[in-house]
Design a protein around this motif. Structure first.
Motif, PDB file in Angstrom:
ATOM      1  N   VAL A   1      36.723 -10.628  52.125  1.00  0.00           N
ATOM      2  CA  VAL A   1      37.611 -11.459  51.305  1.00  0.00           C
ATOM      3  C   VAL A   1      38.537 -12.285  52.186  1.00  0.00           C
ATOM      4  O   VAL A   1      38.806 -13.459  51.916  1.00  0.00           O
ATOM      5  CB  VAL A   1      38.415 -10.585  50.318  1.00  0.00           C
ATOM      6  CG1 VAL A   1      39.474 -11.420  49.604  1.00  0.00           C
ATOM      7  CG2 VAL A   1      37.478  -9.939  49.300  1.00  0.00           C
ATOM      8  N   ASP A   2      39.031 -11.693  53.271  1.00  0.00           N
ATOM      9  CA  ASP A   2      39.867 -12.435  54.214  1.00  0.00           C
ATOM     10  C   ASP A   2      39.082 -13.590  54.834  1.00  0.00           C
ATOM     11  O   ASP A   2      39.597 -14.707  54.969  1.00  0.00           O
ATOM     12  CB  ASP A   2      40.366 -11.502  55.311  1.00  0.00           C
ATOM     13  CG  ASP A   2      41.319 -12.194  56.274  1.00  0.00           C
ATOM     14  OD1 ASP A   2      42.477 -12.436  55.903  1.00  0.00           O
ATOM     15  OD2 ASP A   2      40.891 -12.516  57.405  1.00  0.00           O
TER      16      ASP A   2
ATOM     17  N   GLN B   1      33.995 -25.649  53.338  1.00  0.00           N
ATOM     18  CA  GLN B   1      34.118 -24.632  52.303  1.00  0.00           C
ATOM     19  C   GLN B   1      33.189 -23.469  52.626  1.00  0.00           C
ATOM     20  O   GLN B   1      32.227 -23.638  53.392  1.00  0.00           O
ATOM     21  CB  GLN B   1      33.784 -25.194  50.916  1.00  0.00           C
ATOM     22  CG  GLN B   1      32.348 -25.661  50.745  1.00  0.00           C
ATOM     23  CD  GLN B   1      32.141 -26.305  49.388  1.00  0.00           C
ATOM     24  OE1 GLN B   1      32.232 -27.523  49.261  1.00  0.00           O
ATOM     25  NE2 GLN B   1      31.858 -25.504  48.384  1.00  0.00           N
TER      26      GLN B   1
ATOM     27  N   ARG C   1      32.301 -17.133  39.610  1.00  0.00           N
ATOM     28  CA  ARG C   1      33.072 -16.004  40.130  1.00  0.00           C
ATOM     29  C   ARG C   1      32.165 -14.791  40.347  1.00  0.00           C
ATOM     30  O   ARG C   1      32.241 -14.132  41.382  1.00  0.00           O
ATOM     31  CB  ARG C   1      34.199 -15.666  39.156  1.00  0.00           C
ATOM     32  CG  ARG C   1      35.202 -14.655  39.690  1.00  0.00           C
ATOM     33  CD  ARG C   1      36.487 -14.695  38.895  1.00  0.00           C
ATOM     34  NE  ARG C   1      36.244 -14.586  37.480  1.00  0.00           N
ATOM     35  CZ  ARG C   1      36.605 -15.497  36.570  1.00  0.00           C
ATOM     36  NH1 ARG C   1      37.220 -16.589  36.945  1.00  0.00           N
ATOM     37  NH2 ARG C   1      36.360 -15.314  35.281  1.00  0.00           N
TER      38      ARG C   1
ATOM     39  N   PHE D   1      39.897  -9.424  44.681  1.00  0.00           N
ATOM     40  CA  PHE D   1      40.018 -10.731  44.029  1.00  0.00           C
ATOM     41  C   PHE D   1      40.936 -10.683  42.805  1.00  0.00           C
ATOM     42  O   PHE D   1      41.141 -11.699  42.146  1.00  0.00           O
ATOM     43  CB  PHE D   1      38.642 -11.245  43.607  1.00  0.00           C
ATOM     44  CG  PHE D   1      37.885 -11.923  44.721  1.00  0.00           C
ATOM     45  CD1 PHE D   1      38.222 -13.216  45.120  1.00  0.00           C
ATOM     46  CD2 PHE D   1      36.846 -11.282  45.358  1.00  0.00           C
ATOM     47  CE1 PHE D   1      37.530 -13.842  46.136  1.00  0.00           C
ATOM     48  CE2 PHE D   1      36.142 -11.900  46.392  1.00  0.00           C
ATOM     49  CZ  PHE D   1      36.488 -13.184  46.778  1.00  0.00           C
TER      50      PHE D   1
ATOM     51  N   TYR E   1      36.539 -15.151  53.481  1.00  0.00           N
ATOM     52  CA  TYR E   1      36.285 -16.138  52.430  1.00  0.00           C
ATOM     53  C   TYR E   1      37.528 -16.974  52.142  1.00  0.00           C
ATOM     54  O   TYR E   1      37.450 -18.197  52.027  1.00  0.00           O
ATOM     55  CB  TYR E   1      35.829 -15.415  51.164  1.00  0.00           C
ATOM     56  CG  TYR E   1      35.597 -16.317  49.977  1.00  0.00           C
ATOM     57  CD1 TYR E   1      34.406 -17.013  49.828  1.00  0.00           C
ATOM     58  CD2 TYR E   1      36.576 -16.463  48.988  1.00  0.00           C
ATOM     59  CE1 TYR E   1      34.188 -17.837  48.735  1.00  0.00           C
ATOM     60  CE2 TYR E   1      36.376 -17.278  47.903  1.00  0.00           C
ATOM     61  CZ  TYR E   1      35.184 -17.966  47.769  1.00  0.00           C
ATOM     62  OH  TYR E   1      34.981 -18.788  46.684  1.00  0.00           O
ATOM     63  N   ARG E   2      38.662 -16.321  52.033  1.00  0.00           N
ATOM     64  CA  ARG E   2      39.886 -17.025  51.636  1.00  0.00           C
ATOM     65  C   ARG E   2      40.530 -17.810  52.778  1.00  0.00           C
ATOM     66  O   ARG E   2      41.140 -18.848  52.549  1.00  0.00           O
ATOM     67  CB  ARG E   2      40.900 -16.011  51.091  1.00  0.00           C
ATOM     68  CG  ARG E   2      40.588 -15.508  49.707  1.00  0.00           C
ATOM     69  CD  ARG E   2      41.597 -14.451  49.288  1.00  0.00           C
ATOM     70  NE  ARG E   2      41.508 -14.150  47.872  1.00  0.00           N
ATOM     71  CZ  ARG E   2      42.080 -13.109  47.293  1.00  0.00           C
ATOM     72  NH1 ARG E   2      42.797 -12.256  48.041  1.00  0.00           N
ATOM     73  NH2 ARG E   2      41.960 -12.889  45.998  1.00  0.00           N
ATOM     74  N   ARG E   3      40.389 -17.335  54.000  1.00  0.00           N
ATOM     75  CA  ARG E   3      41.119 -17.941  55.119  1.00  0.00           C
ATOM     76  C   ARG E   3      40.166 -18.536  56.162  1.00  0.00           C
ATOM     77  O   ARG E   3      40.442 -18.501  57.354  1.00  0.00           O
ATOM     78  CB  ARG E   3      42.035 -16.886  55.760  1.00  0.00           C
ATOM     79  CG  ARG E   3      43.039 -16.272  54.801  1.00  0.00           C
ATOM     80  CD  ARG E   3      43.933 -15.227  55.467  1.00  0.00           C
ATOM     81  NE  ARG E   3      44.743 -15.809  56.519  1.00  0.00           N
ATOM     82  CZ  ARG E   3      44.609 -15.559  57.802  1.00  0.00           C
ATOM     83  NH1 ARG E   3      43.651 -14.741  58.230  1.00  0.00           N
ATOM     84  NH2 ARG E   3      45.392 -16.123  58.695  1.00  0.00           N
TER      85      ARG E   3
ATOM     86  N   THR F   1      29.840 -15.448  43.325  1.00  0.00           N
ATOM     87  CA  THR F   1      30.592 -15.375  44.584  1.00  0.00           C
ATOM     88  C   THR F   1      30.766 -13.930  45.022  1.00  0.00           C
ATOM     89  O   THR F   1      30.526 -13.582  46.187  1.00  0.00           O
ATOM     90  CB  THR F   1      31.969 -16.036  44.421  1.00  0.00           C
ATOM     91  OG1 THR F   1      31.784 -17.436  44.147  1.00  0.00           O
ATOM     92  CG2 THR F   1      32.808 -15.890  45.683  1.00  0.00           C
TER      93      THR F   1
END
Length: 406
Positions: A103-104, A230, A47, A82, A106-108, A50
């Motif tokens: 973050v968007d 990923q 974490r 996060f 990374y997540r999507r 990242t």
């Protein structure tokens, strides 16, 4: 016809896929090594790494465009995004917007790319800006959108984008191409090829008043993540920023028309370099965890501070190497104490010593696993080589560690 979008066959980019095949194979191999190394970390370390990687990429992608964000504010915003911390400090709009975009992304990364996504990303990047008329929308001004340098009285035009009236249709075609070339698309392309072309295609349209370069690199990261299944956590913007002139030179050549082999070769090699750098970061974190575990309770505060500084320098290492003078400056201690501390760190196997007298330097080292010979040691290194054969910009940084990443 001066620019690529003015060519009759636009946007039919032409290139020879054969030279890229070996680089595509290396991408799969190197990304596998990176993901395998990442698995050696515990959940907390994963974490933290990242967030550190995302934060560094955010800083560097902004720096490429001449914008310098505050690292602490950016990290604070990322932790909040996060859900890992709540910091009451007021984060500036630019740092908050960049963190939200990263973050968007990374997540999507698997989500389809859309007009709404791109407009939202641009609005995030431009947060807090009061000098722009068009935020969160494609440009509409009739004036030419040009990339220029030089004095106002003698500007040098590096590129001129399609007129604003053509942007909606061009973007519709770009998004259709991005979906068509996706891993599950009818015209699927290998990850490096698709990411490189996506970057070039988007930045050639230049659909926004500002932020096009940063969004183009985000799109390239999305394409790579989709191709590998990923997020890569590759230090792409970090490596681009280190050789920024080569990046702009490669883009400028590609913006003038086909073929685009030179650009794809540049982009592929820079991406592989970025993966190598990221893997070195993971390896360094593993080295740090094992070293601290082995020397727990055996280090004084001065030694802990200097070791932390060495690890914080990352794979590129401590500039000029660690000397006794550096140690004194960092710890504000006497020369005699610094000498004793350094000799103790060497005796404990935390550092190695090289050179004599004023040329003495110290570097991190982790000894072989007890019961195994020196053959179990591997030279874990990061090598950054400038694109297009620039031998003057060559850097090799080496950290001795166990052969856990081979």
């Amino acid at each position: 016809m001066r620019w690529n979008w003015q060519q009759p066959d636009w946007p039919a980019f032409t290139f020879d896929p054969a030279p890229l095949a070996a680089l595509e194979a290396r991408l799969l191999h190197e990304s596998g090594r990176l993901f395998g190394a990442f698995a050696h970390l515990d959940e907390t370390e994963q974490r933290r790494l990242t967030i550190d990687c995302i934060g560094d990429e955010a800083l560097m992608t902004a720096r490429i465009e001449g914008e310098y964000l505050d690292r602490d504010s950016l990290q604070s915003s990322l932790l909040c995004q996060f859900g890992l911390a709540y910091d009451e400090r007021r984060v500036p709009p630019a740092e908050a917007g960049m963190a939200e975009l990263m973050v968007d992304l990374y997540r999507r990364f698997q989500a389809p790319l859309s007009h709404d996504t791109l407009r939202a990303w641009q609005a995030m990047l431009m947060r807090g800006r009061s000098d722009l008329d068009e935020v969160g929308c494609y440009r509409r001004r009739a004036e030419p959108m040009q990339v220029v340098s030089g004095a106002v009285y003698a500007p040098r035009v590096h590129f001129e984008a399609p007129p604003a009236a053509l942007v909606p249709a061009e973007m519709e075609r770009f998004l259709a191409w991005f979906e068509h070339t996706a891993p599950a698309g009818a015209g699927a392309l290998p990850p490096l090829t698709r990411a490189g072309l996506a970057h070039l295609y988007f930045v050639s349209i230049h659909p926004f008043e500002d932020g096009n370069g940063r969004i183009a690199r985000a799109i390239a990261e999305k394409a790579l993540a989709q191709g590998l299944g990923q997020p890569t956590l590759a230090a792409l913007s970090h490596c681009i920023e280190r050789h920024k002139k080569a990046y702009y030179a490669a883009l400028q050549r590609a913006n003038k028309g086909d073929p685009v082999d030179d650009w794809l070769n540049y982009f592929a090699r820079t991406t592989l370099d970025a993966l190598d750098y990221s893997r070195a970061r993971v390896g360094l974190l593993i080295v740090k965890a094992r070293l601290y575990d082995r020397l727990k309770g055996q280090l004084n505060p001065r030694q802990e501070k200097v070791l932390a500084r060495l690890f914080a320098a990352g794979p590129e290492g401590f500039r000029g190497g660690l000397s006794a003078e550096n140690y004194i400056a960092l710890t504000r201690t006497s020369r005699a104490t610094a000498t004793r501390d350094l000799q103790d760190l060497v005796a404990k196997g935390a550092l190695t010593r090289s050179g004599e007298r004023k040329h003495t330097r110290y570097a991190l080292q982790v000894p072989a696993t007890p019961g195994q010979g020196s053959d179990s040691m591997a030279l874990f290194s990061y090598r950054r080589i400038a694109p297009h054969g620039d031998r003057r910009s060559r850097l090799t940084v080496k950290v001795r560690s166990q052969a856990i990443l081979a």
